[in-house]
Scaffold this active site. Structure first.
Site, PDB file in Angstrom:
ATOM      1  N   GLU A 142      19.450  49.654  18.938  1.00 21.82           N
ATOM      2  CA  GLU A 142      18.898  48.180  19.399  1.00 21.82           C
ATOM      3  C   GLU A 142      17.353  48.114  19.626  1.00 21.82           C
ATOM      4  O   GLU A 142      17.074  46.848  19.072  1.00 21.82           O
ATOM      5  CB  GLU A 142      19.759  47.836  20.820  1.00 21.82           C
ATOM      6  CG  GLU A 142      21.109  47.519  20.598  1.00 21.82           C
ATOM      7  CD  GLU A 142      21.823  47.194  21.817  1.00 21.82           C
ATOM      8  OE1 GLU A 142      22.253  45.924  21.941  1.00 21.82           O
ATOM      9  OE2 GLU A 142      21.946  47.794  22.770  1.00 21.82           O
TER      10      GLU A 142
ATOM     11  N   GLU B 182      29.484  51.002  21.096  1.00 21.33           N
ATOM     12  CA  GLU B 182      30.002  50.553  22.216  1.00 21.33           C
ATOM     13  C   GLU B 182      31.285  50.023  22.872  1.00 21.33           C
ATOM     14  O   GLU B 182      31.953  50.438  23.684  1.00 21.33           O
ATOM     15  CB  GLU B 182      28.984  49.501  22.669  1.00 21.33           C
ATOM     16  CG  GLU B 182      27.387  49.852  23.131  1.00 21.33           C
ATOM     17  CD  GLU B 182      26.599  49.778  21.961  1.00 21.33           C
ATOM     18  OE1 GLU B 182      25.383  49.780  22.024  1.00 21.33           O
ATOM     19  OE2 GLU B 182      27.207  49.667  20.822  1.00 21.33           O
TER      20      GLU B 182
END
Length: 696
Positions: free
Chosen positions: A107, A127
């Site tokens: 990210e 995730e």
């Protein structure tokens, strides 16, 4: 003395280099986020630096957030503020991706103006595997770079993509061979002459075509069919959809809302527990650190049947030379032909190439002579589950094998100490209970006997890891951990069948709850005859197992899939269970003989009685020290018995339901059904002491 920052800033050849140094994986912790924000400000103010490179020290760029920190009060610079600061730098920022840039690490890279990747790098946002979704702008920036469809594929699966594919879909700008920092500095300098650099949050060309499309509803429909129970995947779709339809700032807000919902969901708590429990299982409390495992260079497998062949494949796949021994050449030929067919199937499905198949097959040789096992370092016995047969095998091994060779039994229920007593070297004997099919299933119960030496235990755990398995150390008792609990579960399922439920009703209740298969489909898969033999041995020991109804199916020759009929019937070449009036007639005749029972059992009660039977026996096993931790039981059940990871395993599930609530139901069942439902003393003591968790 001031603590060392896990992020450092320096200038190299006119380029500011920000290095994350938080070994071993450069996890984006609270301290790393603070360090990144400080380094970004230094880079912005540095008059020498005309461009910026972001890189990780060692073998990895940066990994995800610290999971422990996610479940505790948040501190440190906000990940979204870091993303904005990177995008707003007037100098080009290049992420130099190597190793496995994942989760928060990726990210951060998505917020850089450019990304280059080492050719052997793998990138991803995994995730979802712990019940979460990317919460640092990942669901908003990724679709702007690769399009919504590719973003959905990556985020919903959680799978990593190789660097070449990352470039093909637009996730990275270049793939490089050679030193990644040198390449990144050169790339950054080439971009420093430009007056403007792409801010990912402002890109729209790749998401514009998805506005008004059916992409998101189609993906939800697919999830309802394939993964109907799991919440995180649906939240991923919602968040990526917001990237397509909302301004970036609003999409970022929606992502954070969905992330917080996921973090508070029992499913993420269960999956995070499963994640840590699997890693903890490799650690044996109190084990001496100076105990070194023995070196294993060659392996023998005794028995070439379904289990023996699968175990041989598991070792050959990991590069071990394997000798397979069986009673005669005919048995060997049958067994090894199945091994060859399994490898051929892998080639057809693209999971293995022809040279790889040839290499694995050439690693496996066969014999009918115990003398050929004289020099092997490890023998895994996978003979028929009969103590007399085991005795003969181990006496033959004891005579034939060298001093220091380890003898491991694949027994699923028999006494390891009794087996060890068939040899003159009980310290070298251990259980390695593989699960079927052994070449596929990840779990191995490593069973320590009373005299098993410490280095043999260490070796078995190390070997399990080398062949890609999860080794869980358990004590020696009837059925060890997994099958001892399973007996309570299947016995309760059989009693529910006697009371009036059908096999399909029991199996459907439990698969709707989340199990991979119901107990009667499992009976048919593993073999009713196998379970009947276990039942007979238990009865001789004065221990209940299943019910006499199982005897009726055995007497009728209905052994399950192997005979095309068991609790269900099976078409030739198919494993799909079909209703069978003949099976129903056997069940109904038995019910008439044993007397009137309950006409039906609710789906809720089916689930409670079978799952709580696991929990209650698990509490006894934990109390007796058969396992080291409750998480070891959960790891066994998730990886060996198809228990849904998003429920955390039977012991974590009980915690999430509330131990007091579980005990209350057990007390009711105890009053209704008698002593088989006597609550475990450990559970009662914890509830009395108002302790909400199993002892760690």
């Amino acid at each position: 003395m001031m603590a060392r920052s896990p992020v450092r800033y320096e200038t190299k050849d006119g380029v500011g280099v920000i290095t994350v140094d938080n070994p071993p994986l450069n996890v984006v912790s609270n301290e790393v986020r603070d360090g990144l924000m400080l380094a970004i400000r230094k880079a912005e103010a540095d008059p020498v630096a005309k461009a910026v490179v972001l890189i990780g020290e060692g073998r990895n760029f940066a990994a995800g957030a610290d999971i422990y920190e996610l479940t505790h009060p948040y501190s440190g610079a906000d990940i979204n503020d870091i993303g904005a600061a990177l995008e707003d730098l007037p100098k080009p920022v290049v992420a130099a991706l190597h190793g496995t840039p994942v989760a928060r690490g990726l990210e951060v890279a998505l917020a850089c103006h450019y990304r280059i990747a080492a050719k052997d790098a793998f990138l991803g946002l995994p995730e979802v595997k712990v019940g979460l979704l990317p919460g640092g702008g990942g669901t908003q920036r990724l679709p702007r770079l690769v399009g919504a469809k590719a973003a959905l594929d990556m985020v919903i699966s959680g799978d990593l993509v190789p660097a070449a594919k990352a470039k093909a879909i637009g996730l990275v700008d270049e793939v490089v061979d050679g030193d990644i920092l040198t390449a990144a500095i050169a790339f950054a300098k080439s971009k420093s002459v430009l007056s403007k650099h792409p801010k990912t949050r402002e890109l729209s060309a790749k998401i514009a075509p998805d506005r008004g499309s059916h992409l998101f509803e189609e993906r939800r429909d697919e999830l309802r069919r394939r993964q109907p129970f799991q919440h995180a995947q649906f939240r991923c779709v919602d968040s990526i959809e917001s990237a397509v339809h909302l301004p970036f700032s609003q999409g970022l807000k929606r992502e954070r809302e969905l992330f917080n919902e996921a973090l508070d969901d029992d499913q993420s708590k269960a999956l995070i527990h499963a994640f840590f429990a699997e890693r903890e299982a490799a650690k044996i409390p109190g084990f001496r650190t100076d105990v070194a495992p023995r070196e294993i260079r060659s392996v023998a497998v005794v028995g070439s049947g379904h289990m023996g062949g699968g175990i041989a494949m598991a070792f050959a796949n990991a590069g071990f030379p394997v000798i397979v021994l069986d009673r005669d050449q005919a048995a060997l030929s049958r067994g090894l032909s199945v091994v060859a067919k399994n490898y051929e199937s892998m080639v057809r499905r693209g999971r293995l190439d022809q040279p790889g198949m040839n290499k694995r097959l050439s690693a496996i040789r066969s014999t009918v002579n115990y003398k050929d096992l004289a020099d092997v370092d490890l023998v895994v016995e996978a003979a028929f589950e009969d103590i007399g047969i085991k005795e003969q095998v181990f006496r033959d091994l004891d005579r034939a094998c060298k001093k220091g060779a380890i003898f491991a039994s694949n027994t699923s229920t028999l006494d390891i100490d009794e087996i060890a007593g068939f040899t003159r070297r009980p310290g070298d004997v251990i259980g390695m209970h593989f699960f079927s099919p052994a070449n596929v299933q990840r779990l191995v119960e490593v069973v320590r006997g009373k005299q098993t030496s410490a280095d043999v235990l260490a070796t078995a755990m190390t070997v399990a890891k080398k062949i890609g398995k999860i080794g869980v150390a358990v004590g020696n008792c009837d059925g060890f951990a997994g099958n001892r609990m399973l007996e309570k579960y299947v016995t309760e399922a059989m009693i529910i069948l006697e009371e009036g439920a059908t096999p399909a009703e029991v199996d459907t209740a439990l698969t709707r709850w989340g199990l991979a298969m119901g107990p009667f489909a499992v009976f048919d898969l593993t073999g009713i005859d196998v379970n009947w033999h276990i039942r007979q041995r238990r009865l001789k020991q004065g221990k209940p197992y299943g019910s006499a109804l199982l005897d009726r199916f055995y007497d009728a020759g209905r052994f399950g899939q192997k005979t095309g009929k068991g609790f269900y019937r099976y078409e030739t070449g198919s494993r799909a269970p079909l209703p069978d009036p003949e099976a129903d007639a056997i069940i109904e005749a038995y019910r008439r003989e044993v007397g009137p029972r309950v006409k039906s059992v609710s789906e809720q009660e089916i689930v409670k009685r079978t799952i709580y039977a696991l929990v209650n026996e698990g509490a006894n096993i934990l109390d007796e020290g058969v396992v080291y931790r409750s998480g070891d039981i959960d790891t066994i059940y998730i990886n060996g018995y198809g228990f849904p990871a998003w429920r955390g395993g039977p012991m974590k599930y009980a915690e999430l339901r509330g131990l007091a609530e579980v005990l209350s139901d057990l007390d009711i069942f105890h009053m209704r059904f008698g002593d088989r439902w006597k609550p475990a003393p450990l559970l009662k003591s914890l509830v009395t002491a108002r302790k909400p968790k199993w002892p760690r």
